[in-house]
Enzyme design. Structure first.
Site, short mmCIF file in Angstrom:
data_model
loop_
_atom_site.label_atom_id
_atom_site.label_comp_id
_atom_site.label_asym_id
_atom_site.label_seq_id
_atom_site.Cartn_x
_atom_site.Cartn_y
_atom_site.Cartn_z
N LYS A 271 4.85 34.83 14.72
CA LYS A 271 4.69 36.08 13.95
C LYS A 271 6.04 36.76 13.79
O LYS A 271 6.92 36.59 14.62
CB LYS A 271 3.75 37.03 14.73
CG LYS A 271 2.29 36.65 14.70
CD LYS A 271 1.47 37.68 15.46
CE LYS A 271 0.00 37.33 15.44
NZ LYS A 271 -0.61 37.35 14.11
N ARG A 345 -10.05 31.48 16.02
CA ARG A 345 -11.17 30.61 15.66
C ARG A 345 -11.16 29.32 16.47
O ARG A 345 -12.20 28.72 16.72
CB ARG A 345 -11.13 30.34 14.15
CG ARG A 345 -9.91 29.61 13.67
CD ARG A 345 -9.66 29.76 12.17
NE ARG A 345 -9.05 31.05 11.81
CZ ARG A 345 -8.74 31.41 10.58
NH1 ARG A 345 -8.97 30.58 9.57
NH2 ARG A 345 -8.19 32.58 10.34
N1 BES Z 1 -4.87 38.20 16.06
C1 BES Z 1 -4.58 37.89 14.72
C2 BES Z 1 -5.29 38.77 13.72
C3 BES Z 1 -4.70 40.14 13.53
C4 BES Z 1 -3.51 40.32 12.88
C5 BES Z 1 -5.41 41.23 13.96
C6 BES Z 1 -3.02 41.59 12.69
C7 BES Z 1 -4.92 42.50 13.74
C8 BES Z 1 -3.72 42.68 13.12
C9 BES Z 1 -4.99 36.44 14.41
O1 BES Z 1 -4.87 35.56 15.46
C10 BES Z 1 -4.08 35.97 13.34
O2 BES Z 1 -2.93 35.86 13.57
N2 BES Z 1 -4.65 35.69 12.18
C11 BES Z 1 -3.88 35.26 11.05
C12 BES Z 1 -4.64 34.17 10.36
C13 BES Z 1 -3.86 33.45 9.30
C14 BES Z 1 -2.75 32.66 9.92
C15 BES Z 1 -4.78 32.57 8.52
C16 BES Z 1 -3.69 36.45 10.13
O3 BES Z 1 -4.61 37.26 9.99
O4 BES Z 1 -2.59 36.59 9.60
MN MN Z 2 -2.94 34.69 15.59
#
Ligand code: BES
Ligand code: MN
Ligand code: ZN
Length: 538
Positions: A271, A345
């Site tokens: 990230k 997931r």
């Molecule tokens: N934990 C995050 C989701 C999230 C991101 C919650 C920001 C709250 C704020 C999750 O694990 C994630 O990173 N999801 C990705 C999925 C994508 C790579 C398809 C996302 O939402 O960017």
């Molecule tokens: Mn994630």
């Protein structure tokens, strides 16, 4: 926090014995029938424009003449909706929060109708929310508010509803506090091991069943997808199984599955740095499951409940899963991991498969799953996904009743195409379009054996900015849902019966008379038969 209620008519408020009396007013003061001097004070302030029946308005009165209470805070309630009651009470509590002398609080309402169950629940939740302070990693713990006892003043006729609302509300508040505390703890103070320890302590204190699997145990179960997320971390993963047995063993349980990523760096699909600290909240689903067990353990409904929490960090390292890697889930289905940041997931799918062995009445998973859900719904509604209309409606109703709303999202099969992979049964991401929906579609592939719903709480589990911290959501929704399910089962169980014996064996100690007694009946033939058909089907 000690919550109680006391029967006291509005005209007798002058005798209310408290360090602070919080009076919620839902109508223009004229004709409210408050004790004379207080009535006059409020009416005068209203006439002078110092007070109005508008959200956020309040009036602080120090030692008003004729009142036994040393302080009176009058807070405007715009309408009688529980949401307005919660806001008015939060405003009133803010006015006395800093006052060390306020140890006993009395709460009364005028012009909002008799206390309903939902209003009383809102009162208890508002007090719980205002009482919490985080201190775990501060060198000197900040002082919580001084209040120790809150008494709800109820006119005689609505006492039973108010009492039940208060009972539910205080348990929900305790559950929310537990969830907030776990969520707020930094990643190095809430590792999978520490989260499992917290679950063990909760289980011990409240008589819950618990089983915790370590890495070897998880391998033995065969959770290849879950383990692929844990690979990159030095912190070992944990799989937590909680049980609350409130009904006959033969009764199918509700299973709650909570995402427990104690820190989400994104893994190799790292990230960006900004606000990455907030990914310590990525175990908000797990926290809400624990909080719900905390509430349920106290309320003791006649129902069986199972909690499943896959807990891990998501870290990059030389051993971490790489984009393009293919893993085999517990279900046997293979997954091409195109983005290691779509890890929620990957851990949930194995827990969802594991849930099958409980032959559940239904399964609800709760996860801070997608940023896309925050884009779609913002921070007010959790995203609700379910192919089952009845289950979806029950969850929506529970959320509305407990002031913890969710909004239903689609799951049409057309979205499934986005998960196609050339190298495995499915990919773990579905592209930019409808990101929260394709995440739910991914989970759906693992839930064919039972009734299922998914709550995406990415926008509701915590707040950012100055008020950064866990919210305790969706503990209210989940607890109300569990109670409603228990209530409807007791209604079915009691169907055809008239009076129940007052001394039925398993009556919860704190349960009020009447309705609850019926709940203590042994399984009636009709319900037993349905349960066994369910088992046969499963
Ligand atoms: N934990 C995050 C989701 C999230 C991101 C919650 C920001 C709250 C704020 C999750 O694990 C994630 O990173 N999801 C990705 C999925 C994508 C790579 C398809 C996302 O939402 O960017
Ligand atoms: Mn994630
Ligand atoms: Zn995540």
């Amino acid at each position: 926090m000690d919550f109680r209620h006391q029967t006291l008519a509005l005209q007798d408020l002058a005798s209310a014995d408290a360090d602070a009396l919080l009076l919620i007013i839902g109508a223009e003061p004229k004709g409210l029938a408050l004790p004379g001097p207080l009535q006059q004070l409020i009416q005068d302030a209203f006439a002078a424009g110092d007070f109005a029946i508008k959200p956020g308005r309040a009036l602080y009165l120090h030692q008003p003449a004729g009142m036994r209470a040393k302080r009176v805070v009058v807070a405007a309630c715009a309408g009688a909706a529980p949401k307005a009651v919660r806001a008015a009470l939060a405003r009133a509590l803010a006015a006395v929060k800093e006052l060390g002398g306020v140890k006993q609080i009395a709460v009364a309402s005028a012009g909002c109708g008799a206390w309903t169950r939902a209003q009383a629940l809102a009162v208890a939740v508002a007090v719980g929310e205002a009482s919490y302070v985080y201190g775990h990693t501060k060198s000197t713990a900040p002082k919580p508010p001084a209040w120790k006892r809150v008494t709800l003043l109820t006119p005689a006729e609505d006492a039973a509803e108010a009492r039940e609302g208060l009972r539910r509300g205080q348990a929900i508040a305790a559950g929310m506090t537990f969830a907030r505390e776990q969520a707020n703890r930094p990643g190095n103070f809430c590792t999978p091991t520490l989260l499992a320890d917290a679950a063990k302590a909760l289980a011990k204190q409240h008589g819950l069943g618990i089983q915790v699997f370590d890495r070897a145990g998880i391998e033995k179960i065969g959770m290849g997808s879950f383990l692929s997320v844990a690979r990159g971390s030095e912190e070992p993963p944990r799989f937590i199984v909680l049980r609350y047995d409130g009904a006959a063993k033969s009764e199918a349980p509700i299973v709650l599955v909570g995402k427990g990523v104690t820190f989400d760096t994104g893994g190799i699909s790292l990230k960006p740095g900004a606000e990455m600290d907030e990914m310590k909240f990525d175990m908000g689903g797990a926290a809400s499951v624990l909080g719900t067990f905390r509430a349920v353990a106290e309320l003791k409904p006649r129902i069986n409940l199972v909690g499943l929490i896959p807990a891990t960090e998501n870290m990059p390292s030389g051993r971490a899963t790489k984009p393009g890697d293919v893993v085999t889930s517990l279900s046997g289905q293979t997954i091409e991991i195109l983005n290691t940041d779509a890890e929620g997931r990957l851990i949930l799918c194995d827990a969802l498969t594991y849930a099958e062995r409980f032959k559940p009445a239904c399964v609800v998973d709760i996860a801070t799953l997608t940023g896309a859900c925050v884009i779609a719904l913002g921070h007010h509604n959790s995203g609700l996904f379910s192919p089952d209309d009845e289950l979806a409606q029950s969850l929506l109703d529970a959320g509305r009743e407990a002031l913890d709303p969710a909004w239903r999202m689609p799951l049409d099969e057309e979205y499934d195409e986005q998960l196609k992979s050339n190298f495995a049964d499915m990919a773990n991401i579905g592209g930019r379009a409808a990101g929260s929906v394709t995440a739910a579609m991914f989970l759906k592939r693992f839930t064919k054996a039972y009734r299922w719903a998914h709550l995406d709480i990415a926008g509701t589990a915590w707040k950012s900015g100055a008020a950064k911290g866990g919210t305790g959501r969706p503990v209210p929704l989940l607890t109300s849902f569990v109670l409603a399910q228990a209530d409807s089962r007791s209604a079915t169980r009691a169907g055809g019966r008239r009076a129940a014996p007052a001394d039925a064996p398993a009556t919860p100690a704190a349960a009020p008379a009447g309705r609850r007694r019926a709940a203590a009946q042994p399984e009636a033939p009709a319900a037993a038969k349905r349960a066994s058909t369910r088992r046969a089907r499963a």
